[in-house]
Design a protein around this motif. Structure first.
Motif, PDB file in Angstrom:
ATOM      1  N   GLY A  16      17.466 -27.556  -3.123  1.00 20.26           N
ATOM      2  CA  GLY A  16      16.971 -28.497  -4.114  1.00 20.26           C
ATOM      3  C   GLY A  16      17.063 -28.000  -5.543  1.00 20.26           C
ATOM      4  O   GLY A  16      16.534 -28.636  -6.459  1.00 20.26           O
ATOM      5  N   GLN A  17      17.758 -26.865  -5.774  1.00 19.97           N
ATOM      6  CA  GLN A  17      17.892 -26.376  -7.140  1.00 19.97           C
ATOM      7  C   GLN A  17      18.721 -27.371  -7.971  1.00 19.97           C
ATOM      8  O   GLN A  17      19.549 -28.109  -7.444  1.00 19.97           O
ATOM      9  CB  GLN A  17      18.553 -24.999  -7.168  1.00 19.97           C
ATOM     10  N   HIS A  18      18.480 -27.337  -9.278  1.00 20.44           N
ATOM     11  CA  HIS A  18      19.107 -28.300 -10.179  1.00 20.44           C
ATOM     12  C   HIS A  18      20.358 -27.687 -10.798  1.00 20.44           C
ATOM     13  O   HIS A  18      20.295 -26.643 -11.443  1.00 20.44           O
ATOM     14  CB  HIS A  18      18.116 -28.687 -11.279  1.00 20.44           C
ATOM     15  N   VAL A  19      21.501 -28.348 -10.594  1.00 17.77           N
ATOM     16  CA  VAL A  19      22.794 -27.837 -11.034  1.00 17.77           C
ATOM     17  C   VAL A  19      23.424 -28.811 -12.025  1.00 17.77           C
ATOM     18  O   VAL A  19      23.414 -30.028 -11.804  1.00 17.77           O
ATOM     19  CB  VAL A  19      23.746 -27.630  -9.836  1.00 17.77           C
ATOM     20  N   LEU A  20      23.970 -28.277 -13.116  1.00 18.68           N
ATOM     21  CA  LEU A  20      24.719 -29.075 -14.081  1.00 18.68           C
ATOM     22  C   LEU A  20      26.195 -28.715 -13.974  1.00 18.68           C
ATOM     23  O   LEU A  20      26.564 -27.547 -14.082  1.00 18.68           O
ATOM     24  CB  LEU A  20      24.227 -28.814 -15.503  1.00 18.68           C
ATOM     25  N   GLY A  44      23.532 -32.888 -11.989  1.00 20.55           N
ATOM     26  CA  GLY A  44      23.847 -33.682 -13.160  1.00 20.55           C
ATOM     27  C   GLY A  44      25.236 -33.307 -13.628  1.00 20.55           C
ATOM     28  O   GLY A  44      25.753 -32.242 -13.283  1.00 20.55           O
ATOM     29  N   THR A  45      25.866 -34.165 -14.410  1.00 22.19           N
ATOM     30  CA  THR A  45      27.219 -33.884 -14.863  1.00 22.19           C
ATOM     31  C   THR A  45      27.372 -34.152 -16.359  1.00 22.19           C
ATOM     32  O   THR A  45      26.595 -34.900 -16.961  1.00 22.19           O
ATOM     33  CB  THR A  45      28.264 -34.729 -14.106  1.00 22.19           C
ATOM     34  N   VAL A  64      24.524 -23.633 -14.015  1.00 18.67           N
ATOM     35  CA  VAL A  64      25.519 -24.419 -14.736  1.00 18.67           C
ATOM     36  C   VAL A  64      26.894 -24.036 -14.227  1.00 18.67           C
ATOM     37  O   VAL A  64      27.272 -22.865 -14.260  1.00 18.67           O
ATOM     38  CB  VAL A  64      25.447 -24.187 -16.255  1.00 18.67           C
ATOM     39  N   VAL A  65      27.626 -25.028 -13.730  1.00 12.63           N
ATOM     40  CA  VAL A  65      29.031 -24.839 -13.369  1.00 12.63           C
ATOM     41  C   VAL A  65      29.840 -25.327 -14.562  1.00 12.63           C
ATOM     42  O   VAL A  65      29.907 -26.524 -14.833  1.00 12.63           O
ATOM     43  CB  VAL A  65      29.387 -25.623 -12.098  1.00 12.63           C
ATOM     44  N   TRP A  66      30.429 -24.378 -15.290  1.00 19.43           N
ATOM     45  CA  TRP A  66      31.016 -24.678 -16.612  1.00 19.43           C
ATOM     46  C   TRP A  66      32.517 -24.392 -16.605  1.00 19.43           C
ATOM     47  O   TRP A  66      32.944 -23.285 -16.259  1.00 19.43           O
ATOM     48  CB  TRP A  66      30.335 -23.814 -17.674  1.00 19.43           C
ATOM     49  N   ASP A  67      33.300 -25.385 -16.993  1.00 20.92           N
ATOM     50  CA  ASP A  67      34.749 -25.209 -17.104  1.00 20.92           C
ATOM     51  C   ASP A  67      35.054 -24.401 -18.359  1.00 20.92           C
ATOM     52  O   ASP A  67      34.873 -24.884 -19.477  1.00 20.92           O
ATOM     53  CB  ASP A  67      35.424 -26.578 -17.167  1.00 20.92           C
ATOM     54  N   ALA A  68      35.487 -23.153 -18.168  1.00 22.04           N
ATOM     55  CA  ALA A  68      35.712 -22.267 -19.310  1.00 22.04           C
ATOM     56  C   ALA A  68      36.907 -22.686 -20.152  1.00 22.04           C
ATOM     57  O   ALA A  68      37.117 -22.144 -21.243  1.00 22.04           O
ATOM     58  CB  ALA A  68      35.916 -20.828 -18.819  1.00 22.04           C
ATOM     59  N   THR A  69      37.709 -23.651 -19.683  1.00 21.07           N
ATOM     60  CA  THR A  69      38.877 -24.097 -20.446  1.00 21.07           C
ATOM     61  C   THR A  69      38.612 -25.398 -21.207  1.00 21.07           C
ATOM     62  O   THR A  69      39.548 -25.996 -21.731  1.00 21.07           O
ATOM     63  CB  THR A  69      40.078 -24.297 -19.505  1.00 21.07           C
TER      64      THR A  69
END
Length: 234
Positions: A16-20, A44-45, A64-69
Motif C-alpha cells: 500500500g505504499q504510495h508511488v509516483l 500517481g503519475t 518516485v519512479v523518475w525517468d532520468a531522460t
C-alpha cells in the motif's frame, strides 16, 4: 520435494505504499502504473518533470519512479533536495549512456536505477527492496479531491457526507482518475486499467456516464470530458 524446486517464487509485492511515476511516454507510464497497482502499491503519475515536482510538493510519496531522460528533469538531483521531510526513495529509469552521470547522485539505500528498455519484473523487484522498511502512514489512508474521499481499505467512496454505491469497475475508474487528477486519460488508458484489456469505446462511455451520475450530483462537477482525448477529474 521436486515439486517445491519447480515452484516459481512469488512476484514482488507492495504493502500500500504510495508511488509516483514520472515518465513522459504515455504507454510506458500507464504500463508501469498498472503493474505497480496490481502489485499492491497506490500510484500517481506525471508526464513532465515540472508536473512531477509539483505533485511532490503537494503530496507525500514513499517512492518516485523518475525517468532520468526527461527533457525538463535533468536537474532533479538527489531525494534530499526535493523532500527534506519524509523524502521519498528514488528509482531512476535511465539509458546506459546516461548512467555514469547518474550513479554519483544515488544515496546508498535511498536510490537505485534500472536501464531502458524497462522490464516490469526488474522495476517491481527494485521497488520492493527500496521500500522494504517503509510502511504507509495513516495520512495515506484516505485519498481525496475536495469533498470526494476514497477508502482503499474498504473500497468505498463518499462525496461529502453522501456515500457512493460503486461497482468494482466504477471504483477502479474513480481511483485512477483521482490518482491522475488534472490529467486527461484516454479511453485506451482507462480500458487497460479498469479491465486489463481493450474494450469498445461504448463500454467506457457507459462506465464513465454511470460514475458521473453517482459522483456529480452536487456542484461542482468533478468528472469532465475533453472531446477527442478522454476524461479527467478536477
Amino acid at each position: 520435494m521436486y515439486a517445491n524446486l519447480l515452484e516459481k517464487p512469488s512476484p514482488p509485492r507492495g504493502n500500500g505504499q504510495h508511488v509516483l511515476v514520472v515518465v513522459d511516454d504515455p504507454g510506458v507510464c500507464e504500463h508501469l502504473a498498472t503493474a505497480l497497482e496490481l502489485a499492491g502499491y497506490r500510484v500517481g503519475t506525471a508526464d513532465t518533470g515540472v508536473q512531477g515536482m509539483t505533485r511532490l510538493a503537494e503530496q507525500r510519496f514513499d517512492l518516485v519512479v523518475w525517468d532520468a531522460t526527461l527533457p525538463d528533469g535533468q536537474h532533479f538531483g538527489r531525494g534530499r533536495r526535493i523532500a527534506p521531510v519524509d523524502r521519498p526513495r528514488l528509482l531512476f529509469l535511465t539509458t546506459c549512456d546516461s548512467l555514469p552521470g547518474l550513479v554519483p547522485e544515488l544515496a546508498p539505500g535511498e536510490g537505485d536505477y534500472v536501464t531502458k528498455p524497462v522490464r516490469i519484473a526488474e522495476v517491481l523487484a527494485r521497488a520492493q527492496v527500496l521500500l522494504r522498511d517503509v510502511r504507509p502512514g495513516p495520512s495515506d489512508a484516505s485519498p481525496r479531491y475536495g469533498d470526494l474521499v476514497l477508502d482503499d481499505a474498504t473500497c468505498r467512496a463518499r462525496r461529502g457526507a453522501r456515500p457512493l454505491d460503486l461497482t468494482p469497475a466504477e471504483y477502479r475508474l474513480l481511483r485512477h482518475l483521482l490518482a491522475n487528477s488534472g490529467r486527461v486519460l484516454s479511453k485506451e488508458q482507462i480500458s487497460r486499467h479498469v479491465w486489463g484489456e481493450f474494450r469498445a469505446h461504448q463500454a467506457i462511455e457507459k462506465l464513465v456516464s454511470r460514475l458521473r451520475g453517482k459522483v456529480d450530483r452536487e456542484e461542482p462537477a468533478l468528472i469532465h470530458t475533453r472531446r477527442g482525448f478522454g476524461y479527467w477529474l478536477g
